[in-house]
Design a protein around this motif. Structure first.
Motif, PDB file in Angstrom:
ATOM      1  N   LEU A 148       0.947  -1.209  -0.077  1.00  0.00           N
ATOM      2  CA  LEU A 148       0.201   0.291   0.044  1.00  0.00           C
ATOM      3  C   LEU A 148       0.324   0.886   0.170  1.00  0.00           C
ATOM      4  O   LEU A 148       0.377   2.259  -1.176  1.00  0.00           O
ATOM      5  N   PHE A 149       2.736   1.499   0.463  1.00  0.00           N
ATOM      6  CA  PHE A 149       3.074   2.648   0.380  1.00  0.00           C
ATOM      7  C   PHE A 149       3.734   2.200  -0.775  1.00  0.00           C
ATOM      8  O   PHE A 149       3.677   3.767  -1.380  1.00  0.00           O
ATOM      9  N   VAL A 150       3.853   1.511  -1.855  1.00  0.00           N
ATOM     10  CA  VAL A 150       4.560   1.847  -3.032  1.00  0.00           C
ATOM     11  C   VAL A 150       3.087   2.341  -3.685  1.00  0.00           C
ATOM     12  O   VAL A 150       3.534   3.306  -4.558  1.00  0.00           O
ATOM     13  N   ALA A 151       1.592   1.957  -4.132  1.00  0.00           N
ATOM     14  CA  ALA A 151       0.976   2.268  -4.825  1.00  0.00           C
ATOM     15  C   ALA A 151       1.439   4.412  -4.962  1.00  0.00           C
ATOM     16  O   ALA A 151       1.755   4.470  -5.806  1.00  0.00           O
ATOM     17  N   PRO A 152       1.281   5.141  -3.775  1.00  0.00           N
ATOM     18  CA  PRO A 152       1.772   5.929  -4.042  1.00  0.00           C
ATOM     19  C   PRO A 152       2.843   6.735  -4.285  1.00  0.00           C
ATOM     20  O   PRO A 152       2.544   7.676  -5.066  1.00  0.00           O
TER      21      PRO A 152
END
Length: 295
Positions: free
Chosen positions: A163-167
């Motif tokens: 979920l951190f990689v997405a933004p």
């Protein structure tokens, strides 16, 4: 950075930059700027004071990156993780993988800061595209390292880091696009919004993994607990939008107040009075002609 303090420190660093960009974007939109960071004039046309030559943004990147690199090697006091290979072991294994992973991430942001300083203070003409490309490269490296960080991890770590990689990927993509298309306000807003999201999520990540508010560790084996992670992430999307809107509102108040102070009293447009007759207007015109002839 594999501790609560390390993740919290990284989240704080990203949050500082994101808030800084929020102010920049808000003021650029209010002023109707074509570029988020207007290009500097040639060196001979700039001021000669040192604070007009050294970019604040580049110095912030360098200092914050060093603040992340030094603890990776020397915190807690007395340790030294500069070694990358254990030469005492006959197998010569690599050591301190996580620390070197984090140092590499900080190192590319440090490189971006050095490029900013060199472009603005050491060259006759600013190379804005090079600055933009260096910043885009830093976020691309961040995404690559975080993607590799998911290997051989537990379900909880994989989910929160994904979920951190997405933004982070969206920020890097927008920065790469802005190398060729820097004058799109929609991209400025998207980049800043995603920056706020990844900053707050990094702080949330440190709390979830190392210091849960309930005092009990997160139950990664429970599907219901893992199902709540995307819900929390969506809340962070809303939180980032709210923060950006709040910063824009505060900048708007400051901008309108400072604009009103700079206005000259009596210089505003006033409509022509309609209470005069044609004869009065002719007299005023004749008086004006006489004054002009006298001059």
């Amino acid at each position: 950075m594999g501790t609560f303090q390390g993740h919290l420190l990284a989240g704080t660093f990203f949050l500082i930059f994101s808030l800084y960009y929020s102010v920049m974007v808000s003021l650029a939109l209010l002023r109707g700027q074509r570029y988020l960071r207007p290009p500097l004039p040639p060196r001979e046309k700039r001021g000669h004071r040192w604070w007009q030559l050294v970019p604040v943004q580049g110095i912030m990147k360098v200092l914050i990156s060093l603040g992340g690199i030094i603890p990776e090697f020397f915190y807690p006091p007395g340790v030294n993780r500069l070694m990358i290979v254990d030469w005492e072991d006959p197998r010569r294994p690599f050591v301190f993988y996580e620390n070197w992973d984090h140092v590499t991430m900080y190192g590319f942001f440090l490189l971006s800061g050095v490029v900013d300083i060199a472009s603005r203070a050491c060259q006759a003409r600013q190379t804005a595209k090079l600055e933009q490309a260096a910043e885009a490269l830093a976020f691309c490296v961040l995404v690559l390292l975080m993607a590799a960080h998911l290997e051989n991890r537990g379900a909880l770590e994989v989910r929160v880091h994904a979920l951190f990689v997405a933004p982070a990927f969206l920020v890097g993509l927008v920065l790469a696009i802005e190398v060729w298309v820097p004058d799109q306000p929609a991209l400025w807003v998207l980049k800043t919004w995603m920056g706020l999201v990844l900053s707050s999520w990094m702080v949330q990540l440190s709390v979830l993994m190392y210091a849960p508010p309930s005092g009990q560790p997160w139950r990664a084996e429970n599907p219901e607990d893992l199902a709540f992670l995307p819900i929390f992430f969506c809340w962070h999307l809303a939180l980032g939008a709210a923060l950006l809107a709040a910063v824009y509102g505060l900048c708007s108040l400051w901008h309108h107040r400072s604009s009103s102070r700079r206005e000259v009293p009596g210089a505003k447009y006033r409509p022509c009075p309609r209470g005069y007759s044609n004869e009065d207007l002719e007299k005023l015109g004749a008086e004006g002609v006489l004054r002009d002839e006298g001059v």
